[in-house]
Design an enzyme around this catalytic site. Structure first.
Site, PDB file in Angstrom:
ATOM      1  N   CYS A 160     -32.388  12.545  10.874  1.00  0.00           N
ATOM      2  CA  CYS A 160     -33.569  11.777  11.280  1.00  0.00           C
ATOM      3  C   CYS A 160     -34.843  12.398  10.696  1.00  0.00           C
ATOM      4  CB  CYS A 160     -33.623  11.657  12.798  1.00  0.00           C
ATOM      5  SG  CYS A 160     -34.674  10.301  13.381  1.00  0.00           S
TER       6      CYS A 160
ATOM      7  N   HIS B 133     -28.160   9.874  14.806  1.00  0.00           N
ATOM      8  CA  HIS B 133     -28.005  10.947  15.786  1.00  0.00           C
ATOM      9  C   HIS B 133     -26.627  10.861  16.432  1.00  0.00           C
ATOM     10  CE1 HIS B 133     -32.105  12.531  15.921  1.00  0.00           C
ATOM     11  NE2 HIS B 133     -32.555  11.301  15.923  1.00  0.00           N
TER      12      HIS B 133
END
Length: 483
Positions: A332, A428
């Protein structure tokens, strides 16, 4: 008749409220009750994407798992995500509500109470029992005006309270009795009992301490909860829990602890693997030269944390790591940092363009459109199934995106450098996928030894049994039902 509900408040932060609620949720679910966890206000950059497409604190997602119910934005209607030392993003019922300086938040709390009460009403209408977690401590009376996190909510919802204290940090008698001293009479009456948490040794040695607390407060004891040895198998709620590291196996993964680290539970499955040594490097310390992998985690503020990364000299250490042939992974915000440039034309993080670390041939543009979704797909290199969630702003594009990491049903994600030494992804939770994690570790001569989801579930069952043995859960249920 009101739905049974009880609120677990604490004498301070990190006294174990989140874990107590998770364990209680599993214990009462095992008794056949439909339990809903709830936290009116949370402050954390460790968020989870819910089944209904919003975000809540990761601790409430664990509590929902404990209760065996789907996650919902209503379990944590107000989530504060710090973006800098003096301000935070406000998430209301799963969606971005705005950004506010901390000094101004007190004046806005009142308008958030309506959302908190609406969410609580939705949960209690569909539950046999609501377990509520407070935030910080009700003893922070300087924050009492307009409070929605502790006694302000308990009063508005008319729920009883039990107070948890952490004996492991010391001073638990003073903490509980001191809390009693600073509360208003009506708030003292709302607290029906207390819990002593994290006791090491023979609990009966604290009998005199219990007697003193009861005598000085009039509150009854629900028990002394011994230290739970399997706590490390449950996802950590606070970045402070990362400080110790987990040095066990031959594969050394180093994680620089950036200042606004987010969604660091990505690392939990790795730290449980016996073949992995996970080391967290704090500010002022160099990245060690013997790392096999440097993993850049998520962040709430990519541009600011990229600057923080460089201030520590970690960019120099990382370049040396790459020259030695070491692997680099970005997740991310860490993925965005690895690119050549990050642009912020809409001022999401203050505006402007910054040069990235230049290890991936990609560029990122930050946008106001936030991606919040759960995802399942395939790890392209190994063919292993992979799942997780996306929670980010920004779009990354460039030549290295033509060699993606993951294939979803509708698109691909991530980028891999030429030769495969460096890669990044927006997904994630990917290391929670056992087959992918096994394939990943096999690239370093090891294999996955943990069935992650099953081990977390087993730890929750063990925690529930732990609380059944050491707390008076029948009495706690009576308190909830007497609401």
């Amino acid at each position: 008749m009101k739905t049974p509900a009880v609120m677990v408040q604490g004498t301070g932060s990190n006294v174990g409220k989140s874990m107590l609620v998770a364990g209680l949720a599993r214990a009462y679910a095992n008794r056949g009750l439909k339990v809903m966890p709830f936290k009116p206000q949370n402050m954390s950059n460790n968020a989870a994407v819910t089944m209904d497409g919003g975000e809540i604190g990761r601790a409430q997602a664990l509590q929902a798992l404990g209760a065996r119910v789907p996650t919902s934005v209503h379990m944590n209607p107000v989530l504060l995500k710090p973006e800098c030392d003096t301000g935070c993003q406000i998430i209301v019922q799963g969606k971005r509500f705005g950004t506010l300086e901390a000094r101004l938040f007190g004046s806005r709390k009142g308008e958030l109470l309506q959302y908190v009460m609406e969410s609580f009403s939705k949960l209690e209408s569909n539950a046999d029992l609501v377990l509520i977690e407070g935030a910080g401590s009700p003893a922070e009376i300087n924050l009492r005006a307009g409070d929605i996190a502790n006694m302000g909510f308990a009063e508005a919802a008319d729920v009883p309270v039990v107070l948890a204290g952490d004996i492991d940090r010391g001073g638990v008698i003073a903490a509980i009795v001191g809390t009693h001293c600073v509360l208003e009479d009506a708030e003292k009456d709302r607290i029906k009992a207390f819990i002593i948490n994290k006791f090491r040794g023979e609990p009966r040695l604290f009998d005199d301490g219990l007697d003193e607390i009861v005598a000085r407060t009039g509150w009854q004891s629900l028990g002394v909860v011994p230290w739970f040895n399997r706590a490390g198998e449950l996802p950590a709620e606070d970045a402070l829990d990362l400080a110790d590291g987990f040095e066990r196996g031959a594969i050394k993964i180093v994680v620089p602890v950036i200042s606004r680290i987010a969604n660091f539970d990505d690392l939990d499955p790795l730290r449980m693997e016996p073949s992995v040594s996970l080391e967290f490097v704090g500010p002022g310390s160099p990245l060690p030269g013997d790392a096999d992998i440097v993993l850049l985690p998520g962040t709430k503020a990519t541009i600011a944390d990229l600057g923080f990364f460089r201030e520590q000299g970690w960019d120099i250490d990382l370049a040396a790591h790459v020259r030695r042939g070491g692997k680099v992974i970005g997740i991310c915000g860490g993925y965005q940092m690895l690119g050549k440039r990050i642009s912020d034309p809409e001022g999401i993080e203050g505006g402007g363009d910054v040069e990235g670390l230049g290890l991936l041939d990609i560029e990122t543009i930050l946008t106001d459109d936030k991606t919040l979704t759960q995802r399942s797909g395939t790890h392209i290199a190994s063919g292993a199934p992979i799942s997780g969630y996306e929670i980010h702003v920004g779009v990354s594009e460039g030549p290295d995106c033509l060699n993606p990491v993951i294939r979803f049903e509708d698109r691909v994600d991530g980028a891999v450098s030429r030769g495969g030494q460096i890669w990044g992804t927006y997904l994630h939770g990917l290391f929670g996928s056992d087959a992918f994690r096994d394939a990943f570790l096999r690239g370093f001569g090891a294999s996955g030894a943990v069935t992650y989801d099953a081990q977390v579930d087993s730890a929750l069952d063990a925690l529930a049994e732990h609380l059944e043995r050491t707390m008076d859960l029948d009495r706690l249920l009576e308190i909830a039902r007497a609401r």
